[in-house]
Design an enzyme around this catalytic site. Structure first.
Site, PDB file in Angstrom:
ATOM      1  N   CYS A  70     -13.001  18.694  95.071  1.00 17.39           N
ATOM      2  CA  CYS A  70     -12.233  19.410  96.089  1.00 17.39           C
ATOM      3  C   CYS A  70     -12.737  20.851  96.111  1.00 17.39           C
ATOM      4  CB  CYS A  70     -10.742  19.367  95.774  1.00 17.39           C
ATOM      5  SG  CYS A  70      -9.732  20.352  96.893  1.00 17.39           S
ATOM      6  N   CYS A  95      -9.408  21.783 103.755  1.00 19.31           N
ATOM      7  CA  CYS A  95     -10.134  20.892 102.846  1.00 19.31           C
ATOM      8  C   CYS A  95     -11.512  21.501 102.648  1.00 19.31           C
ATOM      9  CB  CYS A  95     -10.236  19.480 103.427  1.00 19.31           C
ATOM     10  SG  CYS A  95     -11.282  18.366 102.467  1.00 19.31           S
TER      11      CYS A  95
END
Length: 305
Positions: free
Chosen positions: A90, A241
């Site tokens: 991530c 994101c």
């Protein structure tokens, strides 16, 4: 158990220091902690673990040739999605992770310094910069190179708010992404991403889906600009994101052709990040993601049955 809540452009995380890999949180427990009604609330949970103390961390460590010891640990980012499933990587989470390590006095990092971080997608390097943290995200690639080479798309995506399926391009940033271009901001705002978009064919491990609108003009003063919304695999819609912004910029560069540039500003509901591409001698491209990270609060939690 102490925890800290962190966010990076609105992508939020429960952060827990677990150097000795002593915590055994089940998927159900992680999902409870990330639940916005019955838990702390977050897009995901991150454990800070000394790499040599974790099976997953040690596996990545062995591939790097680096050494992690009790006296001088390298840190493994054990990242879980909001539904409790393990995830590879991530990009926003790495920035929050570095900020958390500094706050916990597990590392020292001054502006210009770099820090190695181990993830399930491999080694990532975080650099302290004026605007926060710049993360070396590794090399981007096509998930289906043959299809991408033929038509710059490899799948069709149907989402609530779109009348017809749209062509899309699937990009790997160590985790899978499928990027869809939309014509304008009204189309982007009209999406209902509470429902997972349907991707056909879907990549083997599922996919995150990014919807992007290029700016007009696309490039100004040598910088490309796009706006993006995302439905994250195992989470739902999030405000940002990190790997998704990199994948979105990579896809738009492919579609831009001769108008492609190396630096991109990607606007997401939670803010703005910068994505930079650097050519390598093997014809691949390295990707760097930079942006802020913030620790919002800390507390103690008790897991009750």
């Amino acid at each position: 158990m102490r925890f800290t809540k962190a966010q990076a452009t609105g992508n939020d995380f429960v952060m827990i220091s677990d150097p000795g890999a002593a915590l055994e949180l089940s998927s159900a427990e992680v999902a409870r902690l990330c639940d916005r009604h019955f838990g702390i609330g977050a897009d995901g949970l991150i454990l800070a673990v000394a790499a040599h103390q974790s099976d997953d961390g040690a596996a990545v460590l062995s591939e790097t040739g680096l050494t992690s010891t009790q006296e001088a640990p390298l840190w493994f980012m054990d990242y879980r999605n909001g539904d409790g499933t393990k995830a590879e990587m991530c990009g926003n989470g790495v920035r929050a992770f570095a900020h958390f390590l500094i706050a916990e006095r597990l590392v020292e990092l001054h502006e210009g310094d770099s820090l190695p971080v181990l993830t399930r997608a491999g080694l990532r390097t975080v650099r302290k910069v004026r605007e926060g943290y710049a993360v070396g995200m590794g090399v981007w690639s096509f998930i289906d190179p043959e299809m991408a080479a033929e038509s710059a798309s490899d799948s069709l995506v149907q989402a609530t708010g779109l009348t017809d399926p749209r062509p899309a391009l699937s990009i790997s940033m160590g985790n899978p992404h499928t990027v869809v271009a939309l014509p304008d901001h009204s189309a982007l705002e009209g999406l209902d991403l509470n429902n997972a978009p349907k991707v056909e064919p879907v990549p083997p491990n599922g996919t995150n889906v990014e919807f992007v609108v290029p700016a007009d003009p696309l490039v100004a003063e040598g910088v490309g600009r796009v706006s993006m919304r995302v439905h994250e695999r195992g989470v739902g819609e999030t405000l940002s994101c990190g790997t998704g912004t990199c994948a979105a910029a990579a896809a738009v560069r492919v579609w831009a052709g001769a108008d492609a540039v190396d630096t991109w500003q990607v606007s997401v509901p939670g803010g703005e990040v910068t994505v930079r591409f650097t050519a390598r001698t093997d014809n691949a491209e390295d990707v760097e993601l930079s942006g802020p990270a913030v620790l919002t609060y800390s507390g103690e939690l008790i897991l009750e049955g």
